[in-house]
Design an enzyme around this catalytic site. Sequence first.
Site, mmCIF file in Angstrom:
data_model
loop_
_atom_site.group_PDB
_atom_site.id
_atom_site.type_symbol
_atom_site.label_atom_id
_atom_site.label_comp_id
_atom_site.label_asym_id
_atom_site.label_seq_id
_atom_site.Cartn_x
_atom_site.Cartn_y
_atom_site.Cartn_z
ATOM 1 C CB CYS A 9 -7.745 7.750 3.132
ATOM 2 S SG CYS A 9 -9.404 7.126 2.772
ATOM 3 C CB SER A 10 -8.434 2.693 1.426
ATOM 4 O OG SER A 10 -9.597 3.303 1.945
ATOM 5 C CG ASP A 35 -9.240 4.649 -1.246
ATOM 6 O OD1 ASP A 35 -8.048 4.945 -1.087
ATOM 7 O OD2 ASP A 35 -9.602 3.622 -1.868
ATOM 8 C CB CYS A 86 2.071 13.034 -2.808
ATOM 9 S SG CYS A 86 2.024 14.404 -1.649
ATOM 10 C CB SER A 87 -0.276 10.744 -7.542
ATOM 11 O OG SER A 87 -1.229 10.544 -6.519
ATOM 12 C CB THR A 88 4.678 9.272 -9.604
ATOM 13 O OG1 THR A 88 4.392 7.894 -9.287
ATOM 14 C CG2 THR A 88 5.406 9.907 -8.428
ATOM 15 C CG ASN A 112 10.872 11.046 -3.158
ATOM 16 O OD1 ASN A 112 10.874 11.324 -1.967
ATOM 17 N ND2 ASN A 112 11.229 9.848 -3.611
ATOM 18 C CG HIS A 143 10.385 2.271 -6.975
ATOM 19 N ND1 HIS A 143 11.231 3.018 -7.770
ATOM 20 C CD2 HIS A 143 9.970 3.098 -5.980
ATOM 21 C CE1 HIS A 143 11.323 4.246 -7.281
ATOM 22 N NE2 HIS A 143 10.567 4.321 -6.200
ATOM 23 C CE LYS A 147 7.443 4.251 -9.011
ATOM 24 N NZ LYS A 147 6.328 5.063 -8.483
ATOM 25 N N GLY A 153 8.704 8.689 -10.964
ATOM 26 C CA GLY A 153 8.651 10.143 -11.026
ATOM 27 C C GLY A 153 9.887 10.780 -10.419
#
Length: 254
Positions: A9-10, A35, A86-88, A112, A143, A147, A153
Amino acid sequence: MVKVILNGCSGKMGSVISNLAETKFPNVEIVAGIDNNTNAQRSYPIFAKPEDCNISYDVLLDFSRADALKSLVQFSKKTKKPLILCSTGYTAEDLKFIEESSKEIPLFRSANMSIGINLVNNLLKKVAPVLYENFDIELVERHHNQKVDAPSGTALLLAHTIQDSLNEETKLLYGREGIAKREKNEICVNTVRGGGIIGDHEVIFAGDGEVIEINHKAISRDVFAIGALKACEYMADKTKAGKYSMDDVLQLNF
Protein backbone atom coordinates in the site's frame (compact mmCIF):
# COMPACT_ATOMS: atom_id res chain seq x y z
CA MET A 1 -19.25 -2.81 -0.20
CA VAL A 2 -16.14 -4.80 -1.13
CA LYS A 3 -13.58 -4.62 1.68
CA VAL A 4 -9.98 -4.89 0.47
CA ILE A 5 -6.65 -5.37 2.21
CA LEU A 6 -3.90 -3.91 0.03
CA ASN A 7 -0.42 -5.44 0.24
CA GLY A 8 2.17 -2.95 -0.99
CA CYS A 9 0.00 0.00 0.00
CA SER A 10 2.93 2.40 0.51
CA GLY A 11 4.37 1.98 -2.99
CA LYS A 12 3.60 3.90 -6.18
CA MET A 13 0.81 1.57 -7.23
CA GLY A 14 -0.49 1.43 -3.68
CA SER A 15 -0.94 5.20 -3.74
CA VAL A 16 -2.76 5.13 -7.08
CA ILE A 17 -5.05 2.28 -6.03
CA SER A 18 -5.87 3.94 -2.71
CA ASN A 19 -6.77 7.21 -4.43
CA LEU A 20 -8.91 5.62 -7.14
CA ALA A 21 -10.73 3.42 -4.64
CA GLU A 22 -11.80 6.56 -2.80
CA THR A 23 -12.68 8.66 -5.86
CA LYS A 24 -13.83 6.28 -8.63
CA PHE A 25 -14.99 3.04 -6.99
CA PRO A 26 -17.79 3.74 -4.51
CA ASN A 27 -18.36 0.00 -3.97
CA VAL A 28 -14.75 -0.68 -2.95
CA GLU A 29 -13.12 0.26 0.36
CA ILE A 30 -9.48 -0.27 1.30
CA VAL A 31 -9.88 -1.26 4.95
CA ALA A 32 -6.22 -2.02 5.72
CA GLY A 33 -2.77 -2.05 4.17
CA ILE A 34 0.31 -4.23 4.53
CA ASP A 35 3.75 -2.76 3.92
CA ASN A 36 7.23 -2.56 5.42
CA ASN A 37 6.71 1.20 5.45
CA THR A 38 3.95 1.62 8.02
CA ASN A 39 4.37 5.42 8.15
CA ALA A 40 2.72 6.22 4.82
CA GLN A 41 -0.21 8.63 5.00
CA ARG A 42 -3.31 6.54 4.31
CA SER A 43 -6.94 6.62 5.43
CA TYR A 44 -6.64 3.07 6.78
CA PRO A 45 -4.32 1.26 9.22
CA ILE A 46 -1.07 -0.23 7.88
CA PHE A 47 0.48 -3.42 9.21
CA ALA A 48 4.05 -4.63 8.65
CA LYS A 49 3.06 -8.27 8.04
CA PRO A 50 -0.12 -10.09 6.97
CA GLU A 51 -0.29 -12.04 10.23
CA ASP A 52 -0.41 -8.74 12.16
CA CYS A 53 -3.62 -7.69 10.40
CA ASN A 54 -6.86 -8.51 12.21
CA ILE A 55 -9.22 -6.46 10.03
CA SER A 56 -12.27 -8.16 8.50
CA TYR A 57 -12.07 -8.17 4.69
CA ASP A 58 -13.35 -9.71 1.44
CA VAL A 59 -10.31 -9.68 -0.88
CA LEU A 60 -6.54 -9.53 -0.42
CA LEU A 61 -4.92 -7.51 -3.23
CA ASP A 62 -1.16 -7.71 -3.77
CA PHE A 63 0.79 -5.10 -5.71
CA SER A 64 4.27 -5.51 -4.26
CA ARG A 65 7.10 -7.96 -4.95
CA ALA A 66 7.30 -11.64 -5.78
CA ASP A 67 9.01 -12.50 -2.48
CA ALA A 68 5.78 -11.73 -0.59
CA LEU A 69 4.01 -14.65 -2.27
CA LYS A 70 4.15 -17.39 0.37
CA SER A 71 3.13 -15.22 3.31
CA LEU A 72 0.14 -13.90 1.35
CA VAL A 73 -1.01 -17.37 0.31
CA GLN A 74 -0.68 -18.57 3.91
CA PHE A 75 -2.77 -15.62 5.11
CA SER A 76 -5.46 -16.25 2.47
CA LYS A 77 -5.65 -19.92 3.39
CA LYS A 78 -6.05 -19.02 7.05
CA THR A 79 -8.79 -16.44 6.40
CA LYS A 80 -10.38 -18.40 3.52
CA LYS A 81 -10.55 -15.28 1.35
CA PRO A 82 -9.67 -14.69 -2.33
CA LEU A 83 -6.14 -13.55 -3.21
CA ILE A 84 -5.33 -11.30 -6.18
CA LEU A 85 -1.69 -11.34 -7.31
CA CYS A 86 -0.62 -8.39 -9.46
CA SER A 87 3.14 -8.58 -8.82
CA THR A 88 5.66 -9.83 -11.38
CA GLY A 89 9.09 -11.46 -11.23
CA TYR A 90 7.87 -14.89 -10.14
CA THR A 91 10.27 -17.80 -10.60
CA ALA A 92 9.30 -21.16 -12.09
CA GLU A 93 9.10 -22.49 -8.53
CA ASP A 94 6.81 -19.60 -7.55
CA LEU A 95 4.50 -20.31 -10.48
CA LYS A 96 4.28 -23.95 -9.49
CA PHE A 97 3.43 -22.86 -5.94
CA ILE A 98 0.71 -20.55 -7.29
CA GLU A 99 -0.73 -23.40 -9.35
CA GLU A 100 -0.87 -25.69 -6.32
CA SER A 101 -2.29 -22.97 -4.08
CA SER A 102 -5.16 -22.33 -6.50
CA LYS A 103 -6.45 -25.79 -5.60
CA GLU A 104 -7.09 -24.54 -2.06
CA ILE A 105 -8.16 -20.90 -2.44
CA PRO A 106 -9.71 -18.62 -5.08
CA LEU A 107 -6.52 -17.24 -6.62
CA PHE A 108 -6.39 -14.51 -9.25
CA ARG A 109 -3.18 -13.79 -11.12
CA SER A 110 -2.41 -11.51 -14.03
CA ALA A 111 0.93 -10.22 -15.30
CA ASN A 112 -0.76 -6.98 -16.35
CA MET A 113 -4.01 -5.52 -15.05
CA SER A 114 -4.74 -3.09 -17.89
CA ILE A 115 -7.76 -3.72 -20.09
CA GLY A 116 -5.75 -2.84 -23.21
CA ILE A 117 -2.98 -5.37 -22.65
CA ASN A 118 -5.47 -8.13 -22.02
CA LEU A 119 -7.26 -7.28 -25.26
CA VAL A 120 -3.91 -7.36 -27.09
CA ASN A 121 -3.08 -10.70 -25.50
CA ASN A 122 -6.32 -12.23 -26.74
CA LEU A 123 -5.84 -10.67 -30.17
CA LEU A 124 -2.45 -12.39 -30.46
CA LYS A 125 -4.12 -15.79 -30.07
CA LYS A 126 -5.84 -15.16 -33.41
CA VAL A 127 -3.18 -13.14 -35.23
CA ALA A 128 -0.01 -15.14 -34.52
CA PRO A 129 -1.10 -18.45 -36.13
CA VAL A 130 -2.13 -16.63 -39.31
CA LEU A 131 1.10 -14.64 -39.65
CA TYR A 132 3.73 -17.05 -38.34
CA GLU A 133 4.51 -18.84 -41.61
CA ASN A 134 5.53 -15.67 -43.46
CA PHE A 135 6.53 -13.32 -40.66
CA ASP A 136 9.30 -13.23 -38.04
CA ILE A 137 8.09 -12.39 -34.53
CA GLU A 138 9.96 -10.10 -32.14
CA LEU A 139 8.90 -8.33 -28.95
CA VAL A 140 10.22 -5.14 -27.37
CA GLU A 141 9.31 -4.08 -23.83
CA ARG A 142 10.28 -0.75 -22.27
CA HIS A 143 10.01 0.26 -18.62
CA HIS A 144 11.37 2.80 -16.13
CA ASN A 145 14.86 2.48 -14.68
CA GLN A 146 13.57 1.29 -11.29
CA LYS A 147 11.97 -1.93 -12.56
CA VAL A 148 13.99 -4.85 -11.21
CA ASP A 149 12.74 -7.82 -13.27
CA ALA A 150 13.50 -8.37 -16.95
CA PRO A 151 11.88 -9.26 -19.22
CA SER A 152 8.66 -7.88 -17.81
CA GLY A 153 5.93 -10.26 -16.76
CA THR A 154 3.73 -8.76 -19.47
CA ALA A 155 6.31 -9.43 -22.19
CA LEU A 156 6.52 -13.04 -21.06
CA LEU A 157 2.72 -13.26 -21.02
CA LEU A 158 2.53 -12.07 -24.64
CA ALA A 159 5.41 -14.29 -25.77
CA HIS A 160 3.94 -17.39 -24.14
CA THR A 161 0.52 -16.61 -25.62
CA ILE A 162 2.09 -16.51 -29.08
CA GLN A 163 3.94 -19.77 -28.45
CA ASP A 164 0.82 -21.52 -27.19
CA SER A 165 -1.18 -20.41 -30.23
CA LEU A 166 1.23 -21.98 -32.74
CA ASN A 167 1.29 -25.57 -33.92
CA GLU A 168 5.09 -25.54 -34.22
CA GLU A 169 7.64 -25.61 -31.42
CA THR A 170 9.34 -22.27 -30.91
CA LYS A 171 12.08 -21.02 -28.60
CA LEU A 172 12.31 -17.77 -26.69
CA LEU A 173 15.44 -15.64 -26.78
CA TYR A 174 16.10 -12.75 -24.43
CA GLY A 175 18.05 -10.12 -26.35
CA ARG A 176 20.60 -10.76 -29.07
CA GLU A 177 24.39 -10.64 -29.27
CA GLY A 178 27.16 -12.22 -31.31
CA ILE A 179 27.12 -13.36 -34.92
CA ALA A 180 24.36 -15.75 -35.89
CA LYS A 181 21.62 -15.94 -38.47
CA ARG A 182 18.09 -15.72 -37.16
CA GLU A 183 16.30 -19.06 -37.03
CA LYS A 184 12.68 -19.27 -38.12
CA ASN A 185 11.41 -20.67 -34.82
CA GLU A 186 12.92 -17.90 -32.68
CA ILE A 187 10.82 -15.38 -30.79
CA CYS A 188 13.09 -12.76 -29.27
CA VAL A 189 12.11 -10.58 -26.32
CA ASN A 190 14.13 -7.37 -26.13
CA THR A 191 14.28 -5.22 -22.99
CA VAL A 192 14.75 -1.47 -22.47
CA ARG A 193 15.11 0.17 -19.05
CA GLY A 194 15.26 3.93 -18.75
CA GLY A 195 13.76 7.12 -17.38
CA GLY A 196 10.17 7.06 -16.23
CA ILE A 197 8.60 4.83 -18.90
CA ILE A 198 5.50 3.36 -17.25
CA GLY A 199 5.13 0.46 -19.64
CA ASP A 200 5.45 -0.03 -23.40
CA HIS A 201 5.02 -3.39 -25.13
CA GLU A 202 5.43 -3.91 -28.86
CA VAL A 203 4.91 -7.10 -30.85
CA ILE A 204 6.52 -7.00 -34.30
CA PHE A 205 5.53 -9.29 -37.17
CA ALA A 206 8.20 -8.65 -39.82
CA GLY A 207 7.59 -9.98 -43.32
CA ASP A 208 9.55 -9.52 -46.55
CA GLY A 209 7.26 -6.81 -47.90
CA GLU A 210 5.40 -5.53 -44.88
CA VAL A 211 5.67 -5.13 -41.12
CA ILE A 212 2.77 -5.34 -38.69
CA GLU A 213 3.23 -3.83 -35.23
CA ILE A 214 0.87 -4.26 -32.29
CA ASN A 215 1.76 -1.75 -29.60
CA HIS A 216 0.41 -0.90 -26.17
CA LYS A 217 1.62 2.12 -24.20
CA ALA A 218 0.59 2.81 -20.63
CA ILE A 219 0.60 6.57 -20.13
CA SER A 220 -0.76 6.45 -16.58
CA ARG A 221 -0.58 3.96 -13.73
CA ASP A 222 -4.32 4.47 -13.37
CA VAL A 223 -4.93 1.76 -16.00
CA PHE A 224 -3.38 -0.89 -13.75
CA ALA A 225 -5.23 0.36 -10.67
CA ILE A 226 -8.59 0.36 -12.46
CA GLY A 227 -8.04 -3.22 -13.59
CA ALA A 228 -7.02 -4.27 -10.08
CA LEU A 229 -10.09 -2.69 -8.49
CA LYS A 230 -12.37 -4.28 -11.09
CA ALA A 231 -10.74 -7.60 -10.20
CA CYS A 232 -11.54 -6.95 -6.52
CA GLU A 233 -15.20 -6.41 -7.37
CA TYR A 234 -15.21 -9.61 -9.43
CA MET A 235 -13.44 -11.78 -6.85
CA ALA A 236 -15.28 -10.55 -3.74
CA ASP A 237 -17.92 -13.28 -3.78
CA LYS A 238 -15.69 -16.12 -4.98
CA THR A 239 -15.52 -19.01 -2.53
CA LYS A 240 -14.59 -21.87 -4.86
CA ALA A 241 -10.87 -22.63 -5.15
CA GLY A 242 -9.46 -22.14 -8.61
CA LYS A 243 -7.45 -19.96 -11.00
CA TYR A 244 -8.86 -16.65 -12.16
CA SER A 245 -7.51 -13.94 -14.48
CA MET A 246 -8.43 -10.72 -16.27
CA ASP A 247 -9.99 -12.86 -19.00
CA ASP A 248 -12.65 -13.79 -16.44
CA VAL A 249 -13.15 -10.20 -15.28
CA LEU A 250 -13.47 -8.84 -18.83
CA GLN A 251 -15.18 -11.98 -20.19
CA LEU A 252 -12.64 -12.21 -22.99
CA ASN A 253 -12.82 -15.23 -25.24
CA PHE A 254 -12.30 -14.40 -28.89
